[in-house]
Design an enzyme around this catalytic site. Structure first.
Site, PDB file in Angstrom:
ATOM      1  N   ARG A   7       5.748   1.442   2.606  1.00  0.00           N
ATOM      2  CA  ARG A   7       5.691   1.432   1.132  1.00  0.00           C
ATOM      3  C   ARG A   7       4.270   1.135   0.642  1.00  0.00           C
ATOM      4  O   ARG A   7       3.822   1.673  -0.379  1.00  0.00           O
ATOM      5  CB  ARG A   7       6.679   0.383   0.608  1.00  0.00           C
ATOM      6  CG  ARG A   7       6.851   0.381  -0.897  1.00  0.00           C
ATOM      7  CD  ARG A   7       8.091  -0.431  -1.278  1.00  0.00           C
ATOM      8  NE  ARG A   7       8.269  -0.481  -2.720  1.00  0.00           N
ATOM      9  CZ  ARG A   7       8.093  -1.586  -3.452  1.00  0.00           C
ATOM     10  NH1 ARG A   7       7.748  -2.724  -2.870  1.00  0.00           N
ATOM     11  NH2 ARG A   7       8.271  -1.567  -4.756  1.00  0.00           N
ATOM     12  N   HIS A  11       2.410   3.418  -2.026  1.00  0.00           N
ATOM     13  CA  HIS A  11       1.946   2.901  -3.316  1.00  0.00           C
ATOM     14  C   HIS A  11       0.424   2.940  -3.422  1.00  0.00           C
ATOM     15  O   HIS A  11      -0.119   2.959  -4.528  1.00  0.00           O
ATOM     16  CB  HIS A  11       2.479   1.494  -3.547  1.00  0.00           C
ATOM     17  CG  HIS A  11       3.902   1.466  -4.005  1.00  0.00           C
ATOM     18  ND1 HIS A  11       4.357   0.646  -5.007  1.00  0.00           N
ATOM     19  CD2 HIS A  11       4.977   2.187  -3.603  1.00  0.00           C
ATOM     20  CE1 HIS A  11       5.657   0.863  -5.206  1.00  0.00           C
ATOM     21  NE2 HIS A  11       6.054   1.780  -4.351  1.00  0.00           N
ATOM     22  N   GLY A  17      -5.244   8.222  -5.090  1.00  0.00           N
ATOM     23  CA  GLY A  17      -5.329   8.735  -3.729  1.00  0.00           C
ATOM     24  C   GLY A  17      -5.334   7.616  -2.700  1.00  0.00           C
ATOM     25  O   GLY A  17      -5.275   6.434  -3.031  1.00  0.00           O
ATOM     26  N   ASP A  19      -6.937   5.358  -0.949  1.00  0.00           N
ATOM     27  CA  ASP A  19      -8.275   4.755  -0.999  1.00  0.00           C
ATOM     28  C   ASP A  19      -8.257   3.237  -0.871  1.00  0.00           C
ATOM     29  O   ASP A  19      -9.273   2.576  -1.109  1.00  0.00           O
ATOM     30  CB  ASP A  19      -8.969   5.134  -2.312  1.00  0.00           C
ATOM     31  CG  ASP A  19      -8.201   4.659  -3.543  1.00  0.00           C
ATOM     32  OD1 ASP A  19      -7.108   4.066  -3.371  1.00  0.00           O
ATOM     33  OD2 ASP A  19      -8.693   4.863  -4.668  1.00  0.00           O
ATOM     34  N   ASN A  39       4.709  -3.122  -8.271  1.00  0.00           N
ATOM     35  CA  ASN A  39       4.133  -3.821  -7.117  1.00  0.00           C
ATOM     36  C   ASN A  39       4.323  -5.332  -7.149  1.00  0.00           C
ATOM     37  O   ASN A  39       4.416  -5.968  -6.096  1.00  0.00           O
ATOM     38  CB  ASN A  39       2.622  -3.543  -7.036  1.00  0.00           C
ATOM     39  CG  ASN A  39       2.309  -2.089  -6.729  1.00  0.00           C
ATOM     40  OD1 ASN A  39       3.107  -1.391  -6.117  1.00  0.00           O
ATOM     41  ND2 ASN A  39       1.149  -1.622  -7.164  1.00  0.00           N
ATOM     42  N   HIS A 138      14.006   4.335   2.658  1.00  0.00           N
ATOM     43  CA  HIS A 138      14.860   3.240   2.191  1.00  0.00           C
ATOM     44  C   HIS A 138      15.961   2.905   3.196  1.00  0.00           C
ATOM     45  O   HIS A 138      16.719   1.957   2.981  1.00  0.00           O
ATOM     46  CB  HIS A 138      15.477   3.587   0.830  1.00  0.00           C
ATOM     47  CG  HIS A 138      14.519   3.427  -0.306  1.00  0.00           C
ATOM     48  ND1 HIS A 138      14.854   3.656  -1.619  1.00  0.00           N
ATOM     49  CD2 HIS A 138      13.218   3.056  -0.329  1.00  0.00           C
ATOM     50  CE1 HIS A 138      13.810   3.431  -2.397  1.00  0.00           C
ATOM     51  NE2 HIS A 138      12.805   3.073  -1.633  1.00  0.00           N
ATOM     52  N   THR A 139      16.038   3.651   4.267  1.00  0.00           N
ATOM     53  CA  THR A 139      16.997   3.307   5.317  1.00  0.00           C
ATOM     54  C   THR A 139      16.623   1.983   5.988  1.00  0.00           C
ATOM     55  O   THR A 139      17.440   1.380   6.669  1.00  0.00           O
ATOM     56  CB  THR A 139      17.110   4.436   6.362  1.00  0.00           C
ATOM     57  OG1 THR A 139      18.239   4.196   7.198  1.00  0.00           O
ATOM     58  CG2 THR A 139      15.877   4.552   7.223  1.00  0.00           C
ATOM     59  N   THR A 190      22.796  -0.050   9.098  1.00  0.00           N
ATOM     60  CA  THR A 190      21.774  -0.274  10.128  1.00  0.00           C
ATOM     61  C   THR A 190      20.450  -0.598   9.434  1.00  0.00           C
ATOM     62  O   THR A 190      19.532   0.224   9.395  1.00  0.00           O
ATOM     63  CB  THR A 190      21.595   0.973  11.018  1.00  0.00           C
ATOM     64  OG1 THR A 190      21.383   2.132  10.167  1.00  0.00           O
ATOM     65  CG2 THR A 190      22.811   1.221  11.871  1.00  0.00           C
TER      66      THR A 190
END
Length: 267
Positions: A7, A11, A17, A19, A39, A138-139, A190
């Site tokens: 993530r 994000h 980009g 960076d 965030n 998101h698993t 799981t």
């Protein structure tokens, strides 16, 4: 930490980009992206990137960017929990700026509907299929109670009643600082394994976040969710390809940007 590191890369790349702008702290010239609503109190892994950077600096000072470390960490995190691996392109450089306003406008929100999600990903060069693919991370993720409280208590037609009841036990209906921060696995089956259960859950109306369930709600992405629920191999290969595409978003290369000594500061 696997989901958090994937993530973090996502994000980062969605704002200016890939960076490492997400790693910059507030300063006289920078309003940190860390405090954007998408965030704040939810992005983790900064310390892991800092530790990796410190180790790399000992061996190879001033050469490897924070942006590249974030990209490699996301790949390694995926592979560590049974997800795919991929070849990470290297040579990104680090920004000297950050943008809280772009983070707020460009990053997806847990309340976003399908059209908004398709639009936000489309703005970064992704197809609707790519968006579903990347949501599959998101698993292995977790969510804070305040992000799904409305969904599990609204008795909606798009949520399995037993699932809602189970989730209510770990997320009280009354909002408070402690209650709001209670964590729940996005995939109950799981939670620590990178697999296709996330998509099976959506078909059973067991998506935890509203922005998860909209992927299977009678709309244009239902067929992709169905495909991935039946074909874990296709999901994993598509995920690797989408992550490579993610790492290609507007990198700073050549003489653009800098190589930061410390990832949280441009000094």
């Amino acid at each position: 930490m696997a989901a958090s590191l994937i993530r973090l890369h996502f994000h980062d790349c969605f704002v200016q980009g890939c960076d490492a702008s997400i790693l910059l702290d507030d300063s006289t010239s920078i309003e940190s992206e860390k405090s954007a609503i998408q965030n704040a109190n939810s992005i983790r892994g900064y310390n892991i990137i800092d530790q990796a950077k410190a180790e790399v600096e000992k061996v190879c000072p001033g050469v490897v960017s924070c942006a590249d470390i974030v990209a490699v960490a996301a790949r390694d995190a995926s592979f560590a929990v049974g997800g795919p691996s991929w070849t990470v392109k290297l040579g990104r450089r680090d920004s000297t700026t950050a943008s809280k306003s772009l983070a707020t406008s460009d990053l997806p929100l847990f309340t976003d509907d399908l059209d908004i999600l398709i639009s936000k990903f489309g703005n970064k060069g992704f197809t609707a299929r790519d968006m579903v693919t990347l949501s599959g991370a998101h698993t292995i993720g977790q969510a804070q109670c305040f992000t799904f409280r409305g969904r599990i208590y609204n008795n909606g037609s798009d949520i399995d009643a037993g699932f809602a009841s189970t989730r209510q036990r770990g997320c009280p209906s009354v909002s408070s600082d402690d209650n709001d921060k209670k964590l729940a696995a996005l995939d109950l089956v799981t939670p620590n394994s990178f697999d296709n259960n996330y998509f099976k859950n959506l078909i059973q109306k067991k998506g935890l976040l509203q922005s998860d369930q909209v992927l299977f709600s009678g709309g244009s992405t239902d067929s992709v969710v169905t495909e991935y629920s039946k074909n874990p191999t296709t999901f994993k290969s598509d995920f690797a390809a989408a992550m490579i595409k993610m790492g290609d978003i507007q990198p700073l290369t050549g003489s653009a940007g800098i190589i930061r000594k410390i990832c949280s500061s441009t000094n």
